[in-house]
Design an enzyme around this catalytic site. Structure first.
Site, short mmCIF file in Angstrom:
data_model
loop_
_atom_site.label_atom_id
_atom_site.label_comp_id
_atom_site.label_asym_id
_atom_site.label_seq_id
_atom_site.Cartn_x
_atom_site.Cartn_y
_atom_site.Cartn_z
N HIS A 54 0.83 -1.20 0.00
CA HIS A 54 0.00 0.00 0.00
C HIS A 54 0.87 1.26 0.00
CE1 HIS A 54 -2.79 2.98 1.97
NE2 HIS A 54 -3.59 2.46 1.06
N HIS A 96 -0.82 10.80 -2.69
CA HIS A 96 -2.12 10.47 -2.11
C HIS A 96 -3.01 11.69 -1.93
CE1 HIS A 96 -4.99 9.73 1.20
NE2 HIS A 96 -5.07 8.51 0.69
#
Length: 303
Positions: A54, A96
């Site tokens: 991740h 992100h």
């Protein structure tokens, strides 16, 4: 010391099953072997368990950087997950947040900056001084270096907001524009079969599926009972549904599998939680610690 840095990067890494193990399990050529590679969709349909890093090995290196992705490969990841936004001049960059503040030495929204301005930012020093000078990669950078080594999960972030208790809101004009540009980059890199396009919204991934039906798509959902979302995803011919950790149950996994959907779940949990997710039949777990995830999967006979 930066956050989460509980592995000595400069020291010897523990031996891990190679990232290409999943390919050998399918009986087809792996990333390290010349020849035909499986598509992401073929791997999903095989129901082999996948170790997903991740934002890369983000527990040990600054998230969403080439350094984190390279370490993830070393630690045995089958898939690297990353997030993308568009710069003011239309470059697809890997980050992100919609703002650069948290993970760089800059300030402001990605959409307000040019690709040159983004390239000038330091994306590593916040994590640790040994990462000073690490840069924000473009999606093209990542595909060039890693599409031949691992599969890649590309999450569309621009235009999608997840709020509580309001749920998911999506600016379709923004998310579909991003999806279109992402596919242009993916196709230019010859990586259409090596990626899955993901989002918490539906407009961007629906656009991706319409433009390139050979590219796998994934929908992140936030309800406790995912039955309605599974039905919608199956109707839309999506490939993966990604419920939240709190919604991970045997019944939800079974419902998704019955409609032909793979189930991928992100967790911040420790080994016991990871083991529980694997035991209930999930097809992939996403974590910033791919080494420990693979170790648990090996112990349970899923890798």
């Amino acid at each position: 010391m930066g956050p989460g840095k509980d592995l000595a990067i400069s020291g010897a890494l523990p031996p891990q099953q190679p990232a290409g193990a999943v390919w050998r399990g399918l009986g087809i050529a792996g990333p390290e072997t010349p020849g035909v590679r499986p598509s992401f969709r073929e791997v999903l349909q095989s129901r082999r368990f996948l170790v997903v890093a991740h934002r890369g090995a983000s527990a040990y290196a600054p998230e969403n950087t080439l350094e984190a992705f390279d370490l993830a490969c070393t630690l045995g990841a089958d898939v690297i997950e990353l997030d993308v936004h568009l710069t003011r001049d239309g470059e697809v960059v890997v980050m992100h947040d919609e703002r650069v503040d948290r993970t760089t030495d800059g300030e402001g929204e990605i959409a307000s900056k040019t690709s040159v301005e983004i390239r000038a930012l330091d994306a590593g020093a916040w994590f640790g001084e040994q990462f000073q000078g690490v840069r924000v990669p473009t999606l093209a950078d990542v595909l060039e270096q890693f599409a031949g080594r691992v599969l890649i999960d590309i999450e569309l972030k621009a235009g999608v907001t997840v709020g509580w208790p309001s749920g998911v809101t999506e600016d379709a004009a923004v998310s579909t524009k991003l999806a279109t540009r992402v596919l242009e980059v993916v196709q230019r890199a010859g990586a259409s079969e090596r990626v899955v396009i993901s989002s918490a919204g539906t407009h961007g991934i629906a656009r991706a599926h319409d433009i390139a039906p050979d590219v796998a798509v994934q929908w992140s959902v936030f309800t406790l009972d995912i039955g309605a979302e599974v039905a919608s995803a199956a109707e839309a011919a999506f490939d993966v549904i990604s419920p939240q950790d709190y919604a991970a149950t045997e019944s939800n996994v079974a419902v998704a599998h019955a409609r032909g959907l793979a189930v991928h779940i992100y967790t911040r949990g420790e080994d016991d939680r990871v083991a529980r997710l694997i035991d209930m039949g999930t097809d992939a777990v996403k974590t910033g610690r791919p080494d420990t995830l693979r170790a648990v999967a090996v112990r349970l006979g899923r890798a």
